[in-house]
Design a protein around this motif. Structure first.
Motif, PDB file in Angstrom:
ATOM      1  N   LEU A  47       0.828  -1.206   0.000  1.00 23.77           N
ATOM      2  CA  LEU A  47       0.000   0.000   0.000  1.00 23.77           C
ATOM      3  C   LEU A  47       0.865   1.259   0.000  1.00 23.77           C
ATOM      4  O   LEU A  47       0.594   2.208  -0.735  1.00 23.77           O
ATOM      5  N   TYR A 122      -3.299   9.458  -9.144  1.00 24.44           N
ATOM      6  CA  TYR A 122      -4.506   8.649  -9.309  1.00 24.44           C
ATOM      7  C   TYR A 122      -5.754   9.521  -9.470  1.00 24.44           C
ATOM      8  O   TYR A 122      -6.649   9.192 -10.240  1.00 24.44           O
ATOM      9  N   MET A 139     -16.934   5.075 -11.097  1.00 22.01           N
ATOM     10  CA  MET A 139     -15.959   4.208 -10.430  1.00 22.01           C
ATOM     11  C   MET A 139     -14.540   4.767 -10.474  1.00 22.01           C
ATOM     12  O   MET A 139     -13.726   4.426  -9.620  1.00 22.01           O
ATOM     13  N   VAL A 142     -13.850   6.950  -7.436  1.00 25.70           N
ATOM     14  CA  VAL A 142     -13.904   6.076  -6.257  1.00 25.70           C
ATOM     15  C   VAL A 142     -12.614   5.257  -6.169  1.00 25.70           C
ATOM     16  O   VAL A 142     -12.021   5.126  -5.098  1.00 25.70           O
ATOM     17  N   ALA A 143     -12.170   4.718  -7.297  1.00 23.98           N
ATOM     18  CA  ALA A 143     -10.923   3.940  -7.317  1.00 23.98           C
ATOM     19  C   ALA A 143      -9.736   4.822  -6.932  1.00 23.98           C
ATOM     20  O   ALA A 143      -8.852   4.393  -6.180  1.00 23.98           O
ATOM     21  N   ALA A 145      -9.771   7.546  -5.048  1.00 21.77           N
ATOM     22  CA  ALA A 145      -9.862   7.826  -3.612  1.00 21.77           C
ATOM     23  C   ALA A 145      -9.407   6.614  -2.805  1.00 21.77           C
ATOM     24  O   ALA A 145      -8.701   6.755  -1.796  1.00 21.77           O
ATOM     25  N   PHE A 146      -9.787   5.431  -3.255  1.00 21.89           N
ATOM     26  CA  PHE A 146      -9.362   4.206  -2.578  1.00 21.89           C
ATOM     27  C   PHE A 146      -7.841   4.061  -2.617  1.00 21.89           C
ATOM     28  O   PHE A 146      -7.212   3.767  -1.602  1.00 21.89           O
ATOM     29  N   LEU A 147      -7.233   4.277  -3.789  1.00 22.87           N
ATOM     30  CA  LEU A 147      -5.780   4.135  -3.922  1.00 22.87           C
ATOM     31  C   LEU A 147      -5.029   5.168  -3.078  1.00 22.87           C
ATOM     32  O   LEU A 147      -4.026   4.845  -2.431  1.00 22.87           O
ATOM     33  N   THR A 149      -6.163   6.715  -0.380  1.00 21.31           N
ATOM     34  CA  THR A 149      -6.382   6.372   1.024  1.00 21.31           C
ATOM     35  C   THR A 149      -5.536   5.166   1.433  1.00 21.31           C
ATOM     36  O   THR A 149      -4.916   5.160   2.504  1.00 21.31           O
ATOM     37  N   ALA A 150      -5.505   4.157   0.572  1.00 19.96           N
ATOM     38  CA  ALA A 150      -4.700   2.963   0.853  1.00 19.96           C
ATOM     39  C   ALA A 150      -3.225   3.320   0.992  1.00 19.96           C
ATOM     40  O   ALA A 150      -2.531   2.804   1.873  1.00 19.96           O
ATOM     41  N   THR A 151      -2.756   4.217   0.132  1.00 17.39           N
ATOM     42  CA  THR A 151      -1.364   4.666   0.218  1.00 17.39           C
ATOM     43  C   THR A 151      -1.098   5.323   1.567  1.00 17.39           C
ATOM     44  O   THR A 151      -0.110   5.014   2.236  1.00 17.39           O
ATOM     45  N   TRP A 170      -2.829  15.568   1.531  1.00 18.40           N
ATOM     46  CA  TRP A 170      -4.149  15.498   0.902  1.00 18.40           C
ATOM     47  C   TRP A 170      -4.817  16.867   0.868  1.00 18.40           C
ATOM     48  O   TRP A 170      -5.435  17.226  -0.128  1.00 18.40           O
TER      49      TRP A 170
END
Length: 192
Positions: A47, A122, A139, A142-143, A145-147, A149-151, A170
């Motif tokens: 991540l 991203y 999507m 959303v993808a 934001a997920f990447l 956040t995961a980072t 951020w």
């Protein structure tokens, strides 16, 4: 847009707290120490690596090429310029704040360059690729934001950054992506 005003104000508040060793910094460091090392090491390292330029920049480059093919030259140029602002802002801020990291006395951890790289690369890629009105277009953001956040989670859990290092990045760069919203830049891609 409210976010364009709120994000820089919150960034300034957090930066002041980190630089002045304020109470928010103490809370941040206690929180960071409490979570470092949690989670599967391989996963959290993966991540954290999502914020590496070797991973994030090719994703952005491919989306810029596709945007150029679609005729969205201004949006593609803006995405490239947004990514170029990351080192231009992060490097001097790291030197000025000189914050040590969670597991090291080495300085230069605020704001997180990896978190900024992930958010801009991203996020810009998603906004360039999203096609309003298309079935799965929602999507992409959303993808992204997920990447991002995961980072950030990976960076904190691995002990590479304090939570405010990530949040500061951020906030600093979240507003940079606003002009890439569909229809925000004139001369961008026209709906088909």
């Amino acid at each position: 847009m409210l976010w364009a005003l709120l994000a820089p104000a919150l960034f300034a508040l957090i930066t002041w707290q980190v630089a002045a060793d304020g109470p928010l910094r103490g809370l941040d460091e206690r929180t960071g120490r409490a979570v470092v090392g949690h989670g599967p090491a391989r996963l959290t390292e993966l991540l954290a690596d999502l914020g590496n330029t070797q991973v994030a920049l090719p994703v952005l480059a491919c989306s810029i090429v596709l945007a150029l093919v679609r005729g969205a030259r201004r949006r593609a140029l803006y995405a490239a310029l947004a990514m170029a602002t990351v080192p231009l802002l992060v490097v001097p801020l790291k030197a000025w704040i000189a914050r040590p990291g969670p597991l090291t006395e080495a300085i230069g951890h605020y704001p997180s360059g990896h978190a900024a790289t992930a958010l801009v690369a991203y996020g810009a890629a998603a906004l360039l690729l999203a096609r309003p009105g298309r079935r799965w277009s929602w999507m992409m953001p959303v993808a992204a934001a997920f990447l991002a956040t995961a980072t950030g989670i990976g960076l904190v859990l691995r002990g590479y950054h304090w939570p405010l290092d990530v949040l500061g990045s951020w906030l600093l760069f979240g507003a940079v992506l606003l002009p890439l919203r569909p229809g925000a830049l004139r001369g961008g891609q026209r709906p088909k």
